[in-house]
Design a protein around this motif. Structure first.
Motif, mmCIF file in Angstrom:
data_model
loop_
_atom_site.group_PDB
_atom_site.id
_atom_site.type_symbol
_atom_site.label_atom_id
_atom_site.label_comp_id
_atom_site.label_asym_id
_atom_site.label_seq_id
_atom_site.Cartn_x
_atom_site.Cartn_y
_atom_site.Cartn_z
ATOM 1 N N ALA A 1 89.224 52.724 -51.469
ATOM 2 C CA ALA A 1 89.978 51.665 -52.126
ATOM 3 C C ALA A 1 90.646 50.756 -51.104
ATOM 4 O O ALA A 1 90.651 49.522 -51.234
ATOM 5 N N LEU A 2 91.230 51.395 -50.058
ATOM 6 C CA LEU A 2 91.870 50.605 -49.011
ATOM 7 C C LEU A 2 90.854 49.722 -48.298
ATOM 8 O O LEU A 2 91.123 48.538 -48.006
ATOM 9 N N THR A 3 89.678 50.308 -48.046
ATOM 10 C CA THR A 3 88.614 49.522 -47.399
ATOM 11 C C THR A 3 88.194 48.345 -48.272
ATOM 12 O O THR A 3 88.000 47.218 -47.785
ATOM 13 N N LEU A 4 88.087 48.619 -49.595
ATOM 14 C CA LEU A 4 87.707 47.546 -50.515
ATOM 15 C C LEU A 4 88.767 46.447 -50.543
ATOM 16 O O LEU A 4 88.446 45.252 -50.541
ATOM 17 N N VAL A 5 90.047 46.883 -50.551
ATOM 18 C CA VAL A 5 91.133 45.903 -50.540
ATOM 19 C C VAL A 5 91.091 45.072 -49.265
ATOM 20 O O VAL A 5 91.227 43.843 -49.289
ATOM 21 N N LEU A 6 90.894 45.770 -48.129
ATOM 22 C CA LEU A 6 90.837 45.055 -46.856
ATOM 23 C C LEU A 6 89.651 44.097 -46.813
ATOM 24 O O LEU A 6 89.772 42.967 -46.320
ATOM 25 N N ILE A 7 88.504 44.556 -47.345
ATOM 26 C CA ILE A 7 87.323 43.683 -47.372
ATOM 27 C C ILE A 7 87.590 42.468 -48.253
ATOM 28 O O ILE A 7 87.239 41.332 -47.903
ATOM 29 N N THR A 8 88.231 42.741 -49.433
ATOM 30 C CA THR A 8 88.535 41.621 -50.336
ATOM 31 C C THR A 8 89.490 40.633 -49.690
ATOM 32 O O THR A 8 89.282 39.408 -49.742
ATOM 33 N N ILE A 9 90.555 41.175 -49.060
ATOM 34 C CA ILE A 9 91.518 40.300 -48.384
ATOM 35 C C ILE A 9 90.837 39.523 -47.268
ATOM 36 O O ILE A 9 91.049 38.314 -47.102
ATOM 37 N N THR A 10 90.001 40.239 -46.496
ATOM 38 C CA THR A 10 89.295 39.578 -45.397
ATOM 39 C C THR A 10 88.360 38.491 -45.917
ATOM 40 O O THR A 10 88.296 37.379 -45.368
ATOM 41 N N PHE A 11 87.633 38.818 -47.009
ATOM 42 C CA PHE A 11 86.687 37.852 -47.561
ATOM 43 C C PHE A 11 87.409 36.621 -48.099
ATOM 44 O O PHE A 11 87.026 35.474 -47.828
ATOM 45 N N LEU A 12 88.497 36.891 -48.877
ATOM 46 C CA LEU A 12 89.244 35.758 -49.424
ATOM 47 C C LEU A 12 89.885 34.936 -48.319
ATOM 48 O O LEU A 12 89.904 33.693 -48.363
ATOM 49 N N GLY A 13 90.421 35.647 -47.302
ATOM 50 C CA GLY A 13 91.003 34.927 -46.169
ATOM 51 C C GLY A 13 89.963 34.110 -45.429
ATOM 52 O O GLY A 13 90.218 32.970 -45.022
ATOM 53 N N TYR A 14 88.777 34.706 -45.269
ATOM 54 C CA TYR A 14 87.699 33.976 -44.600
ATOM 55 C C TYR A 14 87.293 32.753 -45.411
ATOM 56 O O TYR A 14 87.123 31.653 -44.857
#
Length: 466
Positions: free
Chosen positions: A149-162
Motif C-alpha cells: 500500500a505504501l509503495t502504491l501511495v508513493l507511486i501514485t504521489i510520484t506519478f501525480l507529481g511527475y
C-alpha cells in the motif's frame, strides 16, 4: 525498518507475554508450594489460561519431578535437565524451544523460591511454536500488504507529481512547438514547471523572439532592396527620358524659331487679308507654345546642379504669387498664403525652388478655375519644413495618383498639357533631399505635400523680407 526485524520483535513480544504470565504466578505458586497446598497449585496453574495464548502450564519440584500440570498435553515427568541445572545454578528464568507431546513449543521456565530464597520448584509455561509462527506469518502478510500500500501511495504521489511538475509543462511546451511548427510564429509558451523545464521554455521563447527579429530584419532588407531597385529603375528611366527630351528639344528648337520668325515677317505685310492675318497669329501662338514645351524639355533633361542656400519661404511664396497673378485673374481663382509668423528658411536653390512652386501653383489654378488655391508652410519637429499646395478642384483619382509624377503623364485634355511639369517638380524635390506626396485637400481637391530641409537664415535676409 526491515520486515525481518519486525518479525524478530513480534517473536520476542510473544515470548515476553509468557514471561509476564509466569512472573504473575511466580510468588503465589512459590508460597503455595512452600506450604504444600496442592489444590492452590492446581488452581494457580489453571488460572494461567485466563491470559490466553498459553498451551500448557507445569510445576516441578526442586528435583525436577512433575507435581502438577494444566493443558492439552501431558508433559514429561521430569523437567528439562538443562533448564533445571541453569535454574539451580543461576537462579534465573529463561526460555527455549523444544518438544512437548510430539509438538514443538516454546517453554519459559521460572525458578520458585521459598522464604529463605532457596529454590523449591520450577514453573514451566509453554506456547506452541506454530502459533508463534502463525503470528509471524500474519505480521509478514500485514507488513507486505502495508508495504504494498505504501509503495502504491508513493507511486501514485510520484506519478501525480511527475504529471503536474514535469509531464504537464513538457506537454505544454510540446504543444507550443507544434503550434509554432504549424505556422503560428507569434505564439509564445508559458514558462512553468521545474527550473530546468522553465529555463527550457524561456530559451524556446527567446529563440522565437530572435527568429521574429531576424524575419523582420530580412523583410526590411527585402523592402529596402525593392525600394532601391525601384529608385534605380526610376533613375535610369528618368535619365533616359532626360536624354531623349534634351535631344528632341535641341532638334525642335531651330525649326520652331524659323516658323515663328517667318510668321512674324509675314504679319508685317500690309496687303494681308484679315483671315490670313488671323491664321498667321494662330501659327505664332502654337509655335510659342511648342517653344515653351521645348524649354520644359530642356529644363527636364538638363538637371542643373544649382546653388542651394537658405531661402525665406515668405519671399519665395510672394514671388510665385506675383508671377501667377495674370493666370489667377484669368481663371477667377483666389490664392491664399498661410505663412508662419517667424521667418522660416529652407535649404533650396532659389531658381529651381521658384520653378517647383510655380508649377504646383499653375497646376492648382488649372484644376480649380473660379475656386481657391492655398500655399501653406510649417516647420516640422524633425528639422524639416513642409510645403502644402492645395486646391478646391476635383482632386486626383486614387488609381492615377501613383503616376502623376511620371514624365509625359497628364490628366488634361490633349493640347493643354505636356505632362512634364510635375515630373520636373519631383526632380527638383529629389535634388534637394526632399520628398513629395499627393493627398486630399481640406478644400475638396488635391493637396501636394513637399518636405524640404530646414535652413538657418542670416540677419541681412531677415531684414529684407518686410
Amino acid at each position: 525498518m526491515s520486515l525481518g526485524v519486525l518479525e524478530e520483535i513480534n517473536e520476542k513480544r510473544l515470548q515476553e507475554e509468557l514471561e509476564l504470565i509466569g512472573r504473575t504466578l511466580e510468588k503465589p505458586m512459590g508460597r503455595a508450594l512452600e506450604q504444600d497446598r496442592h489444590g492452590t497449585l492446581e488452581n494457580a496453574l489453571a488460572s494461567a489460561f485466563n491470559f490466553g495464548r498459553v498451551y500448557g502450564a507445569y510445576l516441578y519440584n526442586a528435583d525436577g519431578e512433575l507435581l502438577a500440570s494444566a493443558g492439552a498435553t501431558q508433559p514429561d515427568s521430569q523437567a528439562s535437565p538443562a533448564m533445571l541445572e541453569k535454574a539451580n545454578r543461576e537462579g534465573e528464568a529463561g526460555g527455549e524451544y523444544g518438544y512437548l507431546g510430539g509438538r514443538e513449543v516454546y517453554s519459559f521456565f521460572i525458578p520458585l523460591t521459598n522464604s529463605t530464597q532457596q529454590m523449591n520448584g520450577l514453573l514451566q509455561i509453554t506456547r506452541r511454536k506454530s502459533e508463534i509462527e502463525a503470528y509471524t506469518q500474519d505480521l509478514r502478510l500485514y507488513g507486505a500488504a502495508g508495504l504494498g500500500a505504501l509503495t502504491l501511495v508513493l507511486i501514485t504521489i510520484t506519478f501525480l507529481g511527475y504529471q503536474r511538475a514535469i509531464a504537464a509543462p513538457l506537454s505544454r511546451l510540446t504543444a507550443s512547438m507544434r503550434q509554432v511548427a504549424g505556422g503560428d510564429l507569434d505564439h509564445r509558451t508559458q514558462p512553468t514547471g521545474p527550473r530546468e523545464v522553465e529555463q527550457l521554455a524561456r530559451t524556446f521563447n527567446a529563440m522565437l523572439e530572435r527568429m521574429q527579429q531576424d524575419r523582420e530584419e530580412i523583410q526590411e532588407r527585402r523592402r529596402s532592396q525593392e525600394r532601391l531597385q525601384q529608385e534605380l529603375h526610376q533613375a535610369e528611366k528618368m535619365a533616359s527620358i532626360g536624354r531623349l527630351s534634351a535631344g528632341v528639344a535641341h532638334e525642335l528648337g531651330t525649326p520652331l524659331s524659323v516658323v515663328d520668325g517667318s510668321a512674324q515677317r509675314l504679319l508685317r505685310r500690309s496687303e494681308l487679308s484679315a483671315e490670313t492675318h488671323g491664321e498667321l497669329w494662330r501659327i505664332r501662338e502654337q509655335a510659342q507654345r511648342m517653344t515653351q514645351i521645348v524649354e520644359q524639355l530642356l529644363a527636364f533633361g538638363s538637371h542643373p546642379e544649382g546653388s542651394p542656400r537658405p531661402v525665406l519661404v515668405g519671399r519665395l511664396s510672394r514671388a510665385v504669387a506675383r508671377n501667377a497673378r495674370e493666370a489667377l485673374e484669368t481663371a477667377g481663382t483666389e490664392l491664399q498664403l498661410e505663412l508662419p509668423e517667424a521667418n522660416l528658411y529652407v535649404h533650396l536653390d532659389p531658381f529651381r525652388g521658384e520653378q517647383m512652386l510655380s508649377h504646383l501653383v499653375n497646376n492648382a489654378i488649372q484644376a480649380a478655375p473660379g475656386g481657391t488655391v492655398r500655399i501653406a508652410w510649417e516647420a516640422l519637429a524633425n528639422g524639416r519644413v513642409r510645403l502644402t499646395v492645395a486646391d478646391s478642384g476635383a482632386g486626383v483619382p486614387a488609381d492615377l495618383a501613383p503616376h502623376v509624377f511620371e514624365p509625359f503623364f497628364t490628366t488634361k485634355p490633349p493640347g493643354q498639357g505636356s505632362g512634364l511639369g510635375l515630373a520636373m517638380v519631383h526632380g527638383v524635390v529629389e535634388e534637394h533631399a526632399g520628398r513629395i506626396e499627393i493627398g486630399t485637400s481640406e478644400l475638396g481637391g488635391a493637396a501636394f505635400h513637399v518636405e524640404l530641409p530646414r535652413a538657418e537664415g542670416t540677419g541681412a535676409e531677415e531684414g529684407s523680407t518686410a
